[in-house]
Every structure is written in C-alpha cells, then in structure tokens.
Motif scaffolding. Sequence first.
Motif, PDB file in Angstrom:
ATOM      1  N   UNK A 159       0.838  -1.239  -0.105  1.00 41.28           N
ATOM      2  CA  UNK A 159      -0.037  -0.093  -0.045  1.00 41.28           C
ATOM      3  C   UNK A 159       0.997   1.144  -0.069  1.00 41.28           C
ATOM      4  N   UNK A 160       0.350   2.233  -0.494  1.00 37.52           N
ATOM      5  CA  UNK A 160       0.905   3.683  -0.659  1.00 37.52           C
ATOM      6  C   UNK A 160       0.108   4.668  -0.202  1.00 37.52           C
ATOM      7  N   UNK A 161       0.537   5.336   0.611  1.00 35.94           N
ATOM      8  CA  UNK A 161      -0.375   6.646   1.042  1.00 35.94           C
ATOM      9  C   UNK A 161      -1.759   5.988   1.425  1.00 35.94           C
ATOM     10  N   UNK A 162      -1.589   5.291   2.503  1.00 33.17           N
ATOM     11  CA  UNK A 162      -2.641   4.667   3.330  1.00 33.17           C
ATOM     12  C   UNK A 162      -3.880   4.012   2.440  1.00 33.17           C
ATOM     13  N   UNK A 163      -3.310   3.398   1.140  1.00 26.70           N
ATOM     14  CA  UNK A 163      -4.183   2.712   0.571  1.00 26.70           C
ATOM     15  C   UNK A 163      -4.583   3.431  -0.701  1.00 26.70           C
ATOM     16  N   UNK A 164      -4.332   4.695  -1.038  1.00 29.16           N
ATOM     17  CA  UNK A 164      -4.609   5.723  -2.230  1.00 29.16           C
ATOM     18  C   UNK A 164      -3.853   4.905  -3.279  1.00 29.16           C
ATOM     19  N   UNK A 165      -3.191   3.841  -3.147  1.00 30.04           N
ATOM     20  CA  UNK A 165      -2.298   3.315  -4.461  1.00 30.04           C
ATOM     21  C   UNK A 165      -1.814   1.952  -3.775  1.00 30.04           C
ATOM     22  N   UNK A 166      -1.541   1.096  -4.781  1.00 32.23           N
ATOM     23  CA  UNK A 166      -0.573  -0.023  -4.392  1.00 32.23           C
ATOM     24  C   UNK A 166       0.467  -0.183  -5.428  1.00 32.23           C
ATOM     25  N   UNK A 167       1.624  -0.900  -4.991  1.00 33.75           N
ATOM     26  CA  UNK A 167       2.549  -1.097  -6.113  1.00 33.75           C
ATOM     27  C   UNK A 167       3.292  -2.477  -5.941  1.00 33.75           C
ATOM     28  N   UNK A 168       3.835  -3.006  -6.835  1.00 35.12           N
ATOM     29  CA  UNK A 168       4.481  -4.411  -6.836  1.00 35.12           C
ATOM     30  C   UNK A 168       5.242  -4.465  -7.945  1.00 35.12           C
ATOM     31  N   UNK A 169       5.847  -5.779  -8.385  1.00 37.93           N
ATOM     32  CA  UNK A 169       6.646  -5.903  -9.584  1.00 37.93           C
ATOM     33  C   UNK A 169       5.920  -7.296 -10.560  1.00 37.93           C
ATOM     34  N   UNK A 188       9.479  -5.161 -14.003  1.00 36.08           N
ATOM     35  CA  UNK A 188       8.827  -3.799 -14.198  1.00 36.08           C
ATOM     36  C   UNK A 188       8.026  -3.633 -12.721  1.00 36.08           C
ATOM     37  N   UNK A 189       7.820  -2.348 -12.536  1.00 33.82           N
ATOM     38  CA  UNK A 189       7.048  -2.233 -11.406  1.00 33.82           C
ATOM     39  C   UNK A 189       5.672  -1.469 -11.904  1.00 33.82           C
ATOM     40  N   UNK A 190       4.570  -2.301 -11.151  1.00 33.59           N
ATOM     41  CA  UNK A 190       3.125  -1.553 -11.361  1.00 33.59           C
ATOM     42  C   UNK A 190       2.894  -0.754 -10.254  1.00 33.59           C
ATOM     43  N   UNK A 191       1.942   0.340 -10.619  1.00 33.53           N
ATOM     44  CA  UNK A 191       1.433   0.897  -9.456  1.00 33.53           C
ATOM     45  C   UNK A 191      -0.100   1.115  -9.971  1.00 33.53           C
ATOM     46  N   UNK A 192      -0.925   0.893  -9.034  1.00 36.93           N
ATOM     47  CA  UNK A 192      -2.236   1.283  -9.573  1.00 36.93           C
ATOM     48  C   UNK A 192      -2.907   2.203  -8.440  1.00 36.93           C
TER      49      UNK A 192
END
Length: 139
Positions: free
Chosen positions: A38-48, A92-96
């Motif tokens: 989680x990023x920014x308290x769940x405003x987005x997520x990231x992985x690879x 690669x990295x994904x960010x949603x």
Amino acid sequence: MRRTTRAVTAAAFAAGIGLVAAAPAQAMEIYDISDATRLAEGAAVQGTYTVSCTEGTNIFVSLSITQRVADGQIANGSYFKQWVCEGGEVELEYQAVAFNMAFDEGPAVLSGFIQECPAATQVCGPGTNLPLQVIEITD
C-alpha cells in the motif's frame, strides 16, 4: 541450363527467406507478479512483474486490482504500460491508483492483459488475458 539452375536456386532461396520471415516470434509472457504494498494509506498499491518478449516489438500490459473492503464495498485500480522490448526478460514495477475507495491490507484479485505487436506493422496479435491471481496487499 545454367540459367535454369540459377533461377531455381534463386527461387528456392527467396522461398526460404519467406519461410524464415514468417516463422513465429518468441512467445511473450508475463509472470512473477508480486504481492502489492500500500502507498499513502491505500490510495495506491505497487508491486513488480516480469515480462519475456521479442526484441523490437511493442508491448502493452494492462493490470487491474480489485479488493473487497469495508462493508462489502469494492476498491479497485488499474495500471497500463507500453514500451519497445529490448529482448529477453525485464522486471517492471506496477502502480495502481485506487479509483473509488482506498485499498486495505489483505487479499485482492489481480487480472490483466498483455499484447505484443511487431514494430513494423499496425496489426497486433490477439494478446493474452492473464488468469485471475490472488495477491496479498500489505503495508
């Protein structure tokens, strides 16, 4: 007689080139899709994730993450990337970014699509839908 032999040889050579040009390229693949953070308290997520592709082709990847959150509501987000493949494997990295609700810690479903297009043409293959994958979202 020499002209006939040369003509036959030239025709066979040209046919051989046509067969080589028509040979299928290395199949593209997407794999090793990681769990998400989680990023920014769940405003987005990231992985690879890792892609294997043919050098010089255009690659399109689309990923979607869906998670059941508080009171049965749904958090979802998506990711899209396009690039020219340099051949072989690339991580690669994904960010949603969450569209409607923040992502929570816990399980989520990731789905997606990958397509590889020859650089010299506007015509792309059918692409591949990825099977649904359950990932874990953590802080």
